[in-house]
Design an enzyme around this catalytic site. Structure first.
Site, PDB file in Angstrom:
ATOM      1  N   SER A   1       0.787  -1.235   0.000  1.00  0.00           N
ATOM      2  CA  SER A   1       0.000   0.000   0.000  1.00  0.00           C
ATOM      3  C   SER A   1       0.823   1.293   0.000  1.00  0.00           C
ATOM      4  CB  SER A   1      -0.961   0.022   1.194  1.00  0.00           C
ATOM      5  OG  SER A   1      -0.261   0.017   2.416  1.00  0.00           O
TER       6      SER A   1
ATOM      7  N   LYS B   1      -5.291   5.255   8.310  1.00  0.00           N
ATOM      8  CA  LYS B   1      -4.190   6.016   7.731  1.00  0.00           C
ATOM      9  C   LYS B   1      -4.495   7.517   7.717  1.00  0.00           C
ATOM     10  CE  LYS B   1      -2.481   2.023   5.274  1.00  0.00           C
ATOM     11  NZ  LYS B   1      -2.288   1.302   3.998  1.00  0.00           N
TER      12      LYS B   1
END
Length: 352
Positions: free
Chosen positions: A242, A287
């Site tokens: 990611s 995040k």
């Protein structure tokens, strides 16, 4: 009196022993929570590249581990902590060491894709030799686990050569449940053809609702690459794919004389392929929290073509819930992110 005291001491020892056992007893679940934001410039080195950034590019992380009773209960106390069944994280026979190795393989593959995307965008030289697509793990209950092995390398689908995971996905997309995929596989040094029926993705697989496929989880493009100028990425103790998109931005920034950061602190997340397409990730809301805690000005996140339930929607909702000043920007490609940054004025001018 002495007997009563001994009883109290014995009870205390028993309670203490139970608490210790509960600490070390692992449940069949994993927890995840917001991690941090790491500045990328110290870990990326383009030979002769431009390192004078006024701001920064940062990857964002999610912390994950196997739960005990305490972590399981603790995870229920925040909207930004999640619990996952163990079989969604690791395959049944996979050890913790195997799982971490697989995560590192995906990180390495994402770094390769990031370098290729950045160099292609900048018009720099890239030489690639493709060696097939590695089968790293399977989705339980789907057909791939019955027909393929972990040592296989997929070379073609229905007679069409596939060099990358993205090409593999495109060849499988659009098929329906009644069809099969004829895979050309390198197995034990020989090329063999294997007809693999299509299966529906389980409902608990993120982004898999209503889709069919063969059931390979986290395939990896196996390739040998050289770059001119040379580039290295050295990040420890972070796994998974990611961070690829943010690696691409940092590499690109060092390849070109113009500083794309313009004084802004820019964090983000997203997979990336060799063509610069930005893809879906897990833990978008966590995040955003990491970006907020780091004081990021901008947070890039996959827009996924504007589909319902996208990472961008999840991140935007989380940012609104946090009341953060971090601006969430959804992008589908590396080019879109660069165009957005080029449209900004320097941070100093904006704040004056």
């Amino acid at each position: 009196m002495v007997i009563e005291k001994k009883k109290k001491i014995s009870k205390a020892w028993i309670i203490g022993a139970i608490l210790i056992v509960l600490h070390f007893y692992k449940l069949p679940f994993y927890y995840s929570q917001p991690g941090d934001a790491k500045e990328l410039a110290p870990f990326v080195e383009v030979e002769g590249g431009y390192k004078e950034e006024q701001g920064s590019f940062m990857l964002t992380t999610v912390l994950m581990g196997q739960t005990n009773v305490y972590f399981y209960a603790w995870a229920q106390l925040s909207d930004y902590r999640d619990i996952y069944p163990e079989d969604q994280i690791k395959r049944p026979e996979e050890t913790e060491e195997d799982y971490l190795h697989r995560q590192q393989m995906m990180m390495t593959s994402s770094q390769d894709a990031a370098k290729i995307a950045a160099y292609e965008y900048a018009g720099k030289e890239v030489n690639i030799s493709y060696n097939g697509i590695m089968v790293t793990s399977f989705i339980e209950g789907m057909s791939a686990e019955e027909y393929l092995t972990h040592e296989d390398r997929i070379l073609a689908v229905d007679g069409y050569r596939v060099k990358t995971v993205n090409e593999l996905n495109k060849r499988l997309a659009g098929k329906d449940l009644s069809e099969e995929a004829v895979l050309t596989v390198l197995r034990d040094g020989e090329e063999v053809e294997i007809a693999v029926p299509l299966s529906p993705f389980p409902e608990d697989i993120e982004g898999g609702e209503g889709r069919v496929g063969i059931g390979i989880m986290y395939p990896v493009t196996d390739r040998s690459i050289s770059f001119t100028p040379e580039v290295t990425i050295d990040v420890q103790n972070i796994g998974g794919p990611s961070a690829g998109f943010m690696f691409a931005l940092e590499v690109l920034n060092q390849l070109t004389s113009e500083d794309l950061t313009k004084g802004y602190h820019i964090s983000g997340t997203g997979t990336i392929d060799e063509q610069g397409n930005v893809g879906r990730i897990g833990g978008a809301k966590q995040k955003v929290v990491a970006a907020h805690n780091a004081g990021s000005d901008i947070f890039f996140v996959p827009k996924e073509g504007g589909r319902e339930g996208s990472n961008y929607e999840e991140a935007s909702a989380t940012a609104q819930d946090l009341g953060t000043s971090t601006k969430v920007i959804g992008v589908n490609t590396l080019a879109e992110a660069v165009e957005y940054l080029e449209s900004l004025g320097p941070k100093e001018e904006k704040e004056s």
